[in-house]
Design a protein around this motif. Structure first.
Motif, mmCIF file in Angstrom:
data_model
loop_
_atom_site.group_PDB
_atom_site.id
_atom_site.type_symbol
_atom_site.label_atom_id
_atom_site.label_comp_id
_atom_site.label_asym_id
_atom_site.label_seq_id
_atom_site.Cartn_x
_atom_site.Cartn_y
_atom_site.Cartn_z
ATOM 1 N N PRO A 56 -18.700 22.228 -100.121
ATOM 2 C CA PRO A 56 -17.451 22.884 -100.833
ATOM 3 C C PRO A 56 -18.045 23.611 -102.253
ATOM 4 C CG PRO A 56 -17.890 20.271 -100.878
ATOM 5 C CD PRO A 56 -18.523 20.889 -99.643
ATOM 6 N N GLN A 98 -6.684 19.850 -95.119
ATOM 7 C CA GLN A 98 -7.912 19.293 -95.063
ATOM 8 C C GLN A 98 -8.447 18.898 -96.485
ATOM 9 O OE1 GLN A 98 -7.259 22.505 -93.811
ATOM 10 N NE2 GLN A 98 -9.084 23.669 -94.456
ATOM 11 N N LYS A 99 -7.833 19.112 -97.270
ATOM 12 C CA LYS A 99 -8.232 19.057 -98.724
ATOM 13 C C LYS A 99 -7.516 17.666 -99.242
ATOM 14 C CE LYS A 99 -10.671 22.527 -99.214
ATOM 15 N NZ LYS A 99 -12.117 22.470 -99.399
ATOM 16 N N ASP A 100 -6.492 17.280 -98.355
ATOM 17 C CA ASP A 100 -5.969 15.712 -98.421
ATOM 18 C C ASP A 100 -5.461 15.346 -99.848
ATOM 19 O OD1 ASP A 100 -4.961 13.371 -97.454
ATOM 20 O OD2 ASP A 100 -7.069 12.426 -97.187
ATOM 21 N N LEU A 132 -12.885 15.439 -105.444
ATOM 22 C CA LEU A 132 -12.716 16.179 -104.334
ATOM 23 C C LEU A 132 -12.338 15.205 -103.118
ATOM 24 C CD1 LEU A 132 -12.715 19.322 -103.229
ATOM 25 C CD2 LEU A 132 -14.719 18.621 -102.254
ATOM 26 N N ASN A 156 -13.424 22.439 -91.195
ATOM 27 C CA ASN A 156 -13.078 21.074 -90.512
ATOM 28 C C ASN A 156 -14.088 20.901 -89.468
ATOM 29 O OD1 ASN A 156 -10.128 20.869 -91.177
ATOM 30 N ND2 ASN A 156 -9.755 22.319 -89.807
ATOM 31 N N SER A 188 -11.113 15.573 -99.704
ATOM 32 C CA SER A 188 -10.946 16.117 -98.554
ATOM 33 C C SER A 188 -11.372 15.236 -97.252
ATOM 34 C CB SER A 188 -12.144 17.317 -98.225
ATOM 35 O OG SER A 188 -11.947 18.369 -99.425
ATOM 36 N N LYS A 189 -10.536 15.418 -96.260
ATOM 37 C CA LYS A 189 -10.844 14.876 -95.174
ATOM 38 C C LYS A 189 -11.664 15.430 -94.121
ATOM 39 C CE LYS A 189 -6.455 15.955 -93.111
ATOM 40 N NZ LYS A 189 -5.251 15.458 -92.508
ATOM 41 N N GLU A 241 -14.853 19.035 -94.580
ATOM 42 C CA GLU A 241 -15.405 20.154 -95.522
ATOM 43 C C GLU A 241 -16.404 20.882 -94.630
ATOM 44 O OE1 GLU A 241 -14.968 21.602 -98.054
ATOM 45 O OE2 GLU A 241 -13.476 20.463 -99.222
ATOM 46 N N ALA A 250 -9.041 22.767 -105.439
ATOM 47 C CA ALA A 250 -8.784 23.074 -104.019
ATOM 48 C C ALA A 250 -7.643 23.656 -103.826
ATOM 49 C CB ALA A 250 -9.161 21.935 -103.147
#
Length: 355
Positions: free
Chosen positions: A270, A191-193, A262, A113, A264-265, A267, A186
């Motif tokens: 990654p 957090q990977k949304d 990917l 995060n 994500s919101k 990272e 993921a």
């Protein structure tokens, strides 16, 4: 050098992959390399090179004196000089450092995060950081945070790397058709949304109904997992979005897919993006953490939590297959050159030597 990597589990996550890769590559570079899993084994255990020393502590509770003593005995027996602790394993490493003050302790920050790092609950980490000889951060946000908030004299930003994967065979056939698979690698964490990606894929499906989305990653069977499954069912995408779970044949899965995404919101840096690159996939990633730095001009980078822009980027790759292949090849060369193991290990050796 005699070095041990410490990680809390061997589930197939980014920090866990890095711990195993570093242990393997240090061995390949001629060092006496070891790896310790403190709490849980997992799929990545099979990826540890047979010549890398390995210990599993089966640690229970916060302190786990029996497990700590087991680790201390192992470190002394093998004359280990450097502890390289990943993510939440810093507490275990700090106790060992307290018992064995002459050992060097490096903490590797993989915090996922990164965009919310200022709100990080880090009381115990800050206290333990007095025992750290150095910190490795996976992106610049985390690097700056460590310099401002923690105690060691040496903090370095080292971008994650990827090792060449051995050729693998699929353990079982994949859903979907050859040439029409999108993959999202993921674990099922908020957090990977995945939700934004599912919404985006709904629109992709309207335009390209013969495409399928494969979600590869550990399912924790929690509220977020249930939210993902509900959203898939609610949007009537059960036949086109497939939850494959955590798999041992991930490289083979990536080789059999056609676009890597990917969504994500938040990272760090990654490892999934690097694995997409090594597999020769065109990539779509959200602009969080070090994603833009990794992708550079060789893929699509879109705003986070925005289904419309994610849909558009995926659709452009689908509709322009030749351009997609060209970008995928360029990205593969970029990853191999910029994020290869040899360059990383050289930098890591220099950092170790400076402690």
């Amino acid at each position: 050098m005699r070095v041990i990597q410490i990680i809390d589990s061997l589930d197939a996550g980014g920090a866990e992959r890095m711990a195993v890769q570093i242990a393997n590559e240090l061995h390949a570079a001629g060092h006496q390399s070891h790896l310790c899993a403190t709490r849980k084994e997992g799929l990545l255990k099979k990826s540890i090179h047979e010549s890398v020393g390995y210990i599993f502590l089966e640690k229970k509770g916060r302190i786990g004196i029996k497990a700590m003593t087991k680790l201390k005995t192992y470190i002394v027996k093998n004359k280990i000089e450097i502890i390289h602790a990943h993510s939440t394993s810093f507490f275990t490493a700090t106790v060992i450092k307290w018992w064995l003050p002459s050992i060097k302790l490096v903490w590797h920050d993989h915090y996922g995060n990164a965009e919310e790092v200022e709100n990080r609950k880090a009381g115990t980490l800050k206290k333990c950081s007095r025992f750290f000889n150095g910190i490795i951060s996976v992106n610049e946000l985390l690097n700056d945070w460590s310099i401002r908030n923690l105690k060691p004299s040496k903090v370095v930003y080292l971008r994650n790397f990827v090792s060449n994967s051995l050729e693998q065979q699929l353990l079982k056939p994949l859903p979907g058709s050859t040439g029409k698979r999108i993959v999202h690698l993921a674990n099922l964490r908020p957090q990977k949304d995945h939700i934004t990606l599912i919404r985006a894929f709904k629109e992709v499906y309207k335009n390209s109904p013969d495409w399928n989305l494969l979600l590869v990653g550990l399912d924790f069977q929690d509220d977020y997992s249930r939210e993902i499954k509900f959203k898939i069912k609610d949007l009537k995408l059960d036949d086109h979005i497939h939850l494959l779970g955590s798999r041992e044949d991930t490289p083979a899965i990536l080789e059999a897919c056609d676009i890597g995404v990917l969504s994500s919101k938040s990272e760090g840096l990654p490892v999934a993006l690097l694995e997409y690159g090594m597999a020769g996939l065109p990539v779509v990633a959200t602009d969080v953490g070090a994603c833009k730095e990794v992708v550079s001009d060789y893929g699509a980078v879109v705003p986070a939590q925005n289904p419309a822009t994610l849909t558009q980027a995926i659709q452009e790759f689908i509709e322009n297959p030749e351009e997609s292949k060209s970008m995928a090849h360029s990205f593969q060369q970029h990853v191999m050159t910029t994020f290869g193991a040899a360059f990383y290990i050289e930098k890591l050796e220099t950092f170790y030597s400076s402690l």
